[in-house]
Scaffold this active site. Structure first.
Site, PDB file in Angstrom:
ATOM      1  N   ASN A  20      53.327 -20.752  27.598  1.00 53.23           N
ATOM      2  CA  ASN A  20      53.768 -20.542  28.989  1.00 53.23           C
ATOM      3  C   ASN A  20      54.649 -21.686  29.472  1.00 53.23           C
ATOM      4  O   ASN A  20      55.749 -21.470  29.976  1.00 53.23           O
ATOM      5  CB  ASN A  20      52.567 -20.416  29.929  1.00 53.23           C
ATOM      6  CG  ASN A  20      51.725 -19.196  29.638  1.00 53.23           C
ATOM      7  OD1 ASN A  20      52.012 -18.463  28.692  1.00 53.23           O
ATOM      8  ND2 ASN A  20      50.694 -18.974  30.417  1.00 53.23           N
ATOM      9  N   ASP A  21      54.144 -22.907  29.314  1.00 53.61           N
ATOM     10  CA  ASP A  21      54.932 -24.046  29.764  1.00 53.61           C
ATOM     11  C   ASP A  21      56.114 -24.300  28.836  1.00 53.61           C
ATOM     12  O   ASP A  21      57.198 -24.656  29.296  1.00 53.61           O
ATOM     13  CB  ASP A  21      54.062 -25.309  29.860  1.00 53.61           C
ATOM     14  CG  ASP A  21      53.374 -25.405  31.216  1.00 53.61           C
ATOM     15  OD1 ASP A  21      53.778 -24.654  32.126  1.00 53.61           O
ATOM     16  OD2 ASP A  21      52.459 -26.224  31.363  1.00 53.61           O
ATOM     17  N   ARG A  42      58.441 -19.799  36.309  1.00 53.70           N
ATOM     18  CA  ARG A  42      57.913 -18.457  36.069  1.00 53.70           C
ATOM     19  C   ARG A  42      57.308 -17.825  37.312  1.00 53.70           C
ATOM     20  O   ARG A  42      57.050 -16.630  37.341  1.00 53.70           O
ATOM     21  CB  ARG A  42      56.873 -18.520  34.947  1.00 53.70           C
ATOM     22  CG  ARG A  42      55.769 -19.490  35.268  1.00 53.70           C
ATOM     23  CD  ARG A  42      55.001 -19.879  34.022  1.00 53.70           C
ATOM     24  NE  ARG A  42      53.821 -20.652  34.429  1.00 53.70           N
ATOM     25  CZ  ARG A  42      52.943 -21.179  33.614  1.00 53.70           C
ATOM     26  NH1 ARG A  42      53.092 -21.041  32.323  1.00 53.70           N
ATOM     27  NH2 ARG A  42      51.927 -21.846  34.052  1.00 53.70           N
ATOM     28  N   GLU A  74      53.650 -28.205  24.494  1.00 55.40           N
ATOM     29  CA  GLU A  74      54.150 -27.332  25.552  1.00 55.40           C
ATOM     30  C   GLU A  74      55.377 -27.919  26.234  1.00 55.40           C
ATOM     31  O   GLU A  74      55.940 -27.315  27.130  1.00 55.40           O
ATOM     32  CB  GLU A  74      53.049 -27.035  26.580  1.00 55.40           C
ATOM     33  CG  GLU A  74      52.383 -28.265  27.148  1.00 55.40           C
ATOM     34  CD  GLU A  74      51.204 -27.936  28.049  1.00 55.40           C
ATOM     35  OE1 GLU A  74      51.144 -26.827  28.585  1.00 55.40           O
ATOM     36  OE2 GLU A  74      50.324 -28.808  28.211  1.00 55.40           O
ATOM     37  N   ARG A 101      39.903 -24.186  29.864  1.00 54.35           N
ATOM     38  CA  ARG A 101      40.582 -24.897  30.947  1.00 54.35           C
ATOM     39  C   ARG A 101      39.537 -25.480  31.884  1.00 54.35           C
ATOM     40  O   ARG A 101      38.633 -24.767  32.311  1.00 54.35           O
ATOM     41  CB  ARG A 101      41.440 -23.925  31.759  1.00 54.35           C
ATOM     42  CG  ARG A 101      42.418 -23.122  30.952  1.00 54.35           C
ATOM     43  CD  ARG A 101      43.241 -22.240  31.898  1.00 54.35           C
ATOM     44  NE  ARG A 101      44.226 -21.496  31.165  1.00 54.35           N
ATOM     45  CZ  ARG A 101      44.084 -20.243  30.752  1.00 54.35           C
ATOM     46  NH1 ARG A 101      42.960 -19.596  31.027  1.00 54.35           N
ATOM     47  NH2 ARG A 101      45.034 -19.655  30.082  1.00 54.35           N
ATOM     48  N   ARG A 109      40.154 -28.552  27.014  1.00 59.69           N
ATOM     49  CA  ARG A 109      41.382 -29.202  27.436  1.00 59.69           C
ATOM     50  C   ARG A 109      41.103 -30.088  28.636  1.00 59.69           C
ATOM     51  O   ARG A 109      40.486 -29.638  29.602  1.00 59.69           O
ATOM     52  CB  ARG A 109      42.435 -28.155  27.806  1.00 59.69           C
ATOM     53  CG  ARG A 109      43.773 -28.788  28.204  1.00 59.69           C
ATOM     54  CD  ARG A 109      44.802 -27.738  28.495  1.00 59.69           C
ATOM     55  NE  ARG A 109      44.507 -27.034  29.733  1.00 59.69           N
ATOM     56  CZ  ARG A 109      45.221 -26.005  30.187  1.00 59.69           C
ATOM     57  NH1 ARG A 109      46.249 -25.546  29.492  1.00 59.69           N
ATOM     58  NH2 ARG A 109      44.907 -25.418  31.315  1.00 59.69           N
ATOM     59  N   HIS A 137      47.947 -18.974  38.006  1.00 59.62           N
ATOM     60  CA  HIS A 137      46.499 -19.026  37.792  1.00 59.62           C
ATOM     61  C   HIS A 137      45.793 -17.801  38.355  1.00 59.62           C
ATOM     62  O   HIS A 137      44.831 -17.311  37.794  1.00 59.62           O
ATOM     63  CB  HIS A 137      45.920 -20.289  38.451  1.00 59.62           C
ATOM     64  CG  HIS A 137      45.658 -21.355  37.462  1.00 59.62           C
ATOM     65  ND1 HIS A 137      46.171 -22.609  37.557  1.00 59.62           N
ATOM     66  CD2 HIS A 137      44.953 -21.336  36.322  1.00 59.62           C
ATOM     67  CE1 HIS A 137      45.789 -23.321  36.526  1.00 59.62           C
ATOM     68  NE2 HIS A 137      45.050 -22.569  35.756  1.00 59.62           N
ATOM     69  N   CYS A 161      48.123 -20.719  22.127  1.00 56.75           N
ATOM     70  CA  CYS A 161      47.445 -20.139  23.269  1.00 56.75           C
ATOM     71  C   CYS A 161      48.560 -19.758  24.234  1.00 56.75           C
ATOM     72  O   CYS A 161      49.719 -19.883  23.929  1.00 56.75           O
ATOM     73  CB  CYS A 161      46.429 -21.099  23.885  1.00 56.75           C
ATOM     74  SG  CYS A 161      47.088 -22.678  24.364  1.00 56.75           S
TER      75      CYS A 161
END
Lengths: 574, 101
Positions: free
Chosen positions: A440-441, A451, A417, A280, A316, A173, A488
């Site tokens: 990403n996930d 990661r 994801e 987010r 989200r 983040h 995304c």
């Protein structure tokens, strides 16, 4: 330059049973230390400012010496083996929350006094004096072991030129936020702080992920030129702001922005994004020590919707682990070995249904003001999706009964994801209005790579053939069912993946706002036929390295081919 | 309970019982051995505890009841009444500070 500047991080929450007596002693000396310094403050304030100011510190001292407070904190240390830091923080924050909830604005402000007391105690316990990030007086580069997302968010953009941290990964983040704030940053480079002393000249190269300490004159000169080139490049891209994203054979592609804060909408609009593809909402939960109220949710959403002026936004729902959330979520928190696989995101929302409903109510009410969609994160099974939709149905019923203005037919989608969801995409596609692929996930779970762990971060490859197959499954399922699908996640912000994604059939991307012009630029250099050929060839390769090299080569070729007539000064780097 | 003393007071000052008044009440009450409680309606709290006092949420003009039981009950209530009547001003705070050990 600043060293290890950060607010208090509680190093450990629990102590061993054997250590309890020693920890109680430590707490006692911290109390005495703070008490003495408050007495000193009280005396100084009385002398210099007058009795009424001194009385404020007197009151702080009174709070500190309150036997009940002390008993509560010591009780937690004794009975639960809490560390003094954790126990003090918890008890004082409970009081602060109680004051806030009294409904008297004057008393609510006193919560700040209690928090101040908490800070003093923590400072005494941790034995460190931290320079205040919020009181910077001159430009600095921040070098720290770690910065939390909220510390990053609160950095003073006019003073902070960039930062580097030892911990964290490039999709953490903190890193995402640095991108959002357009701050040069290198996150998670491992130990380096011991090699630097205050006053050294440091270069932060966010593009290559390096920190250069004490550079020679030649290197400095090189970076000064780079900085100038980057400026003129961004001017060139800014010219694309009013241009719609289209392939050069005319296929329209929607390029939207990923945001975290309402203020970032302006950055999306400035770069000509087609709305917000991922909003987010975690920051509503992180900035303070209480769970956000419906009005706090509602106000943030309204700010985003109004700033978008009719453009779509996909909100989200909460996507955090129980351990990261203040307030009553804590009761669900455990100390998992593996938080990424633990109680988080939609799983937490389905456990704490009251909080979930608060968020859903606020979204539905705000939806009246614009083009809003709801998206559930981390959906893994159909039952989870159905349960979430059922709760949404309950909220709609409640709102109808209470007569509040809201929008009932808000499109409902899900993040894809988790590999399980990608594998069942054909079934999910029948029960949602849209998909958004969270790469990403998806990559982390499919490749079993954390990661943010530096030791294995290089195994995290978006170009892995398994990832390409998962993407294709999801995109095909969406096409068969006729629902929209977006990507995304950072993969869609990386130019080399744009031809691949379009070639697989995507017509909508959501990227970090900073990347919008560059993504549009790449799209403009492509034809659909090019993209499809590139995707087909990439799908035929069998290792990540080959896929990534091929895609990098293709995008460089495409950009160079049609660009020889333009004069660019940014391609002569090497 | 034999020597219970009660007396009602009105909260002075535009901000009501905020931090500093609460600390003065707690300081003053702590100087006496007896139990001292303050109630607003049915909400009754220990007058020696600053956090509890603040939770009374007593605004300007609130009617409170002071109640003490024990040997020095009368003195405790008188001291608190004097504090309320002085409007919690500076000199009261200094004398209270001197009393505290």
């Amino acid at each position: 330059m600043l060293f290890g500047a950060e607010s208090f991080r509680i190093p450990q929450r629990f102590v061993s049973v054997d250590a309890v007596e020693a920890e109680l002693g430590r707490f006692e000396s911290a109390l005495n230390l703070v008490s003495t310094s408050l007495e000193e403050n009280e005396r100084l304030a009385r002398e210099r400012l007058g009795d009424q100011y001194g009385a404020i510190f007197g009151a702080h001292r009174m709070m500190l010496q309150d036997p009940k407070l002390r008993n509560e904190i010591e009780g937690l240390i004794r009975s639960k083996c809490f560390s003094p830091e954790f126990a003090a923080s918890r008890v004082l924050r409970n009081y602060a929350r109680a004051f806030r909830n009294l409904g008297n604005p004057y008393l609510a402000e006193r919560a700040a006094d209690v928090i101040d007391l908490e800070k003093r105690l923590l400072r005494a316990l941790l034995g460190e004096q931290h320079p205040e990030l919020s009181h910077l007086t001159e430009p600095v580069i921040i070098l720290a072991h770690n910065l939390t997302p909220s510390e990053t968010a609160n950095l003073d953009r006019t003073k902070v030129l960039g930062f580097a941290t030892e911990a964290g990964g490039h999709t953490s983040h903190t890193a995402i936020l640095a991108g959002a704030l357009e701050l040069p940053a290198v996150v998670g480079i491992g130990h380096f702080l011991t090699d630097i002393s205050a006053g050294d000249i440091v270069i932060i190269d966010g593009n290559s992920g390096t920190v250069i300490v004490d550079p020679d004159e030649e290197t400095l000169e090189h970076y000064r030129a780079e900085a100038l080139a980057a400026e003129s490049q961004s001017e060139r891209l800014a010219a694309l702001q009013t241009v719609e994203a289209k392939t050069h054979d005319g296929e329209r592609v929607h390029v939207m922005g990923n945001i975290e804060f309402p203020q970032e909408v302006a950055q999306c609009r400035k770069r000509g994004a087609d709305g917000v593809g991922l909003y987010r909402t975690e920051f509503l939960y992180l900035g303070s020590d209480h769970a956000p109220t419906e009005e706090e949710h509602y106000n943030a959403y309204c700010e985003v919707i109004e700033a978008l002026d009719g453009q779509p936004v996909t909100i989200r729902t909460l996507d955090l682990g129980a351990d990261k959330i203040p307030g009553n979520h804590r009761e669900f928190a455990s100390e998992p070995d593996n938080p990424a696989l633990g109680l988080r995101s939609i799983r937490l929302s389905l456990r704490d249904i009251d909080q979930f409903k608060v968020q859903l109510r606020a979204i539905l009410r705000a939806a009246v003001k614009g083009d809003v969609r709801i998206m559930f994160p981390l959906i893994t099974s159909l039952l989870e999706l159905r349960k979430a939709r059922m709760i949404l149905g309950d909220v709609i019923e409640d709102l109808e009964e209470s007569g509040v203005e809201f929008k009932r037919d808000v499109p409902v989608g899900m993040m894809v994801e988790v590999p399980a969801a990608a594998l069942l995409a054909d079934l999910f596609a029948k029960e949602v209005d849209f998909f958004s692929i969270g790469t990403n996930d998806l990559i982390q779970y499919a490749l079993a790579v954390d990661r943010s762990d530096q030791a294995v971060a290089s195994l995290y490859r978006a170009g892995d053939p398994s990832i390409l197959r998962l993407l294709r499954m999801v995109i095909d399922a969406a096409r068969t069912q006729g629902i929209p699908v977006t990507v995304c996640g950072q993969m869609s912000s990386d130019p080399k993946y744009i031809p691949l994604l379009l070639g697989m059939g995507l017509r909508s991307l959501s990227v970090t706002p900073l990347a919008v012009p560059e993504v549009k630029d790449v799209i403009g250099h492509l034809s659909l036929a090019d993209a499809e050929a590139i995707a087909d060839h990439a799908m035929s390769l069998d290792v990540a390295r080959d896929v990534e090299n091929y895609l990098r080569g293709e995008v460089t070729r495409l950009l160079a081919e049609s660009e020889h007539s333009e004069t660019t000064d940014s391609d002569n780097r090497e | 309970m034999t020597d219970a003393v009660t007396q009602s007071v009105t909260v002075p000052g535009e901000n009501g019982l905020h931090l500093v008044p609460c600390s003065l009440i707690a300081q003053s009450a702590s100087a006496f051995d007896c139990d001292v409680r303050i109630s607003k309606g049915t909400h009754s709290v220990d007058a020696k505890n600053i956090f509890d006092l603040m939770s009374l949420n007593a605004g300007h003009g609130s009617e409170l009841v002071l109640e003490a039981a024990g040997a020095s009950a009368r003195d405790a209530v008188d001291a608190l009444v004097a504090l309320f009547e002085s409007g919690f001003n500076g000199h009261a705070s200094r004398s209270a500070a001197q009393e505290s050990h």
